[in-house]
Design a protein around this motif. Sequence first.
Motif, PDB file in Angstrom:
ATOM      1  N   SER A   1       0.825  -1.209   0.000  1.00 54.84           N
ATOM      2  CA  SER A   1       0.000   0.000   0.000  1.00 54.84           C
ATOM      3  C   SER A   1       0.857   1.256   0.000  1.00 54.84           C
ATOM      4  N   ALA A   2       1.948   1.240   0.752  1.00 57.84           N
ATOM      5  CA  ALA A   2       2.844   2.397   0.767  1.00 57.84           C
ATOM      6  C   ALA A   2       3.396   2.666  -0.624  1.00 57.84           C
ATOM      7  N   GLY A   3       3.786   1.614  -1.335  1.00 61.64           N
ATOM      8  CA  GLY A   3       4.360   1.788  -2.664  1.00 61.64           C
ATOM      9  C   GLY A   3       3.347   2.182  -3.717  1.00 61.64           C
ATOM     10  N   LEU A   4       2.137   1.647  -3.609  1.00 60.55           N
ATOM     11  CA  LEU A   4       1.137   1.884  -4.652  1.00 60.55           C
ATOM     12  C   LEU A   4       0.349   3.175  -4.461  1.00 60.55           C
ATOM     13  N   TYR A   5       0.071   3.559  -3.193  1.00 57.33           N
ATOM     14  CA  TYR A   5      -0.929   4.597  -2.966  1.00 57.33           C
ATOM     15  C   TYR A   5      -0.415   5.903  -2.376  1.00 57.33           C
ATOM     16  N   GLN A   6       0.733   5.899  -1.738  1.00 53.52           N
ATOM     17  CA  GLN A   6       1.187   7.164  -1.178  1.00 53.52           C
ATOM     18  C   GLN A   6       1.509   8.158  -2.290  1.00 53.52           C
ATOM     19  N   LYS A   7       1.252   9.427  -2.009  1.00 47.99           N
ATOM     20  CA  LYS A   7       1.361  10.456  -3.036  1.00 47.99           C
ATOM     21  C   LYS A   7       2.773  10.587  -3.585  1.00 47.99           C
ATOM     22  N   ALA A   8       3.782  10.355  -2.743  1.00 51.93           N
ATOM     23  CA  ALA A   8       5.166  10.466  -3.206  1.00 51.93           C
ATOM     24  C   ALA A   8       5.641   9.205  -3.913  1.00 51.93           C
ATOM     25  N   ALA A   9       4.795   8.164  -3.932  1.00 46.11           N
ATOM     26  CA  ALA A   9       5.135   6.904  -4.599  1.00 46.11           C
ATOM     27  C   ALA A   9       4.353   6.820  -5.917  1.00 46.11           C
ATOM     28  N   LEU A  10       3.660   5.697  -6.179  1.00 43.45           N
ATOM     29  CA  LEU A  10       2.967   5.553  -7.459  1.00 43.45           C
ATOM     30  C   LEU A  10       1.616   6.273  -7.505  1.00 43.45           C
ATOM     31  N   ALA A  11       1.054   6.573  -6.340  1.00 43.26           N
ATOM     32  CA  ALA A  11      -0.158   7.397  -6.246  1.00 43.26           C
ATOM     33  C   ALA A  11      -1.330   6.855  -7.072  1.00 43.26           C
TER      34      ALA A  11
END
Length: 363
Positions: free
Chosen positions: A153-163
């Motif tokens: 979830s951190a990788g896919l959804y955080q704004k600084a990641a894949l968002a």
Amino acid sequence: MPFPNTNSTTASTGPKNVAAWALKPTHRPLVVSSAPYTTPPPGHVVIKVTDVAVNPIDWILQDDDLFKLSYPTVFGQDASGEIVQVADEVPDLSVGARVIAHCARKPGVDVPSGATGAFQKYVVVQAGAVAEIPPEIASSTGVVLPLGISTASAGLYQKAALALPFPSVDGKPDPLGRAVVIWGGSSSVGSCAVQLAVASGAEVVTTASPRNFEYCKKLGAAAVFDYHDEDVEDKIVKWLEGKTVAGAFHTVGKDGAVEACARIVERAEGKAIVVSVKPVDEEVKKRLPKSVRTKSIGASSIFSDEVGKHIWKEFLPQALRSGIVLPKPDPEVVGEELRSVQHGLDTQKRGVSARKVVVTKIS
């Protein structure tokens, strides 16, 4: 012998607790001994642990004092079991609920050292990192998910990641019109990332060993390529022709995997970003195309923004009931009770494929 750090106001009398203690940095083996029972502070619950899963970070912390922890302490981030105590400010969970939990210390919360580590009979967990599981999912199966779900979830959804847009709870997401490259689709984080990305409407292309191709496709991957192939990058780039990428997610892999992901997204149309579960050091960055940005992510960070609440509270319980998210990879049970946790660490260190090491009958 009981271990220290019982001076906190949250330590109390209660059920007899036992933990698999790490006595000091780089010490082996873990020592099973009594531990304080800790009353949960506001916003937390206590879970009577039935099963734990082992992640690479667990044996890494035993081998290398990576975060300079206070010792003695208790490792472990994946737990399942039954809630036995609920603190104030927890409106959605109740005593007796069967749950899975991502066990991680919440910054600024006064609990004794080790109270939030999974490898014990009674663990304190922030309520935002707990999800109920339906009766048809065994606790020894559901326990494979927590850290993998949070990291994915951190990788896919955080704004600084894949968002990416948050995943659909009805299993019918609007097509995103974007493809996501996931390096290591059969790993613990990769298995969760494939399912979540598909539930967000993305097309997923991933890498795995040939024996795990069908496994990745059953999780929803549109295409799977052998990361051993010398021309794997060319094959993925060709598959991406006519598509727009949302970026790449490096979930696992030997040296050179981040660079491979970077070269792929640099040659494709779309967002030139590589998200990684590992820190990307300066030497690696020097080898990357200048147009590609990298972002290292940490699982616990999702509980400081809207991602954690949405995934763990609004999406995951429903997704487990409906089968949108399957507890994958399958558990590889290596023993019972806390005495088997060290064997679990050693087994995980040697390596497993499309499986997750689990120890059962903790309580």
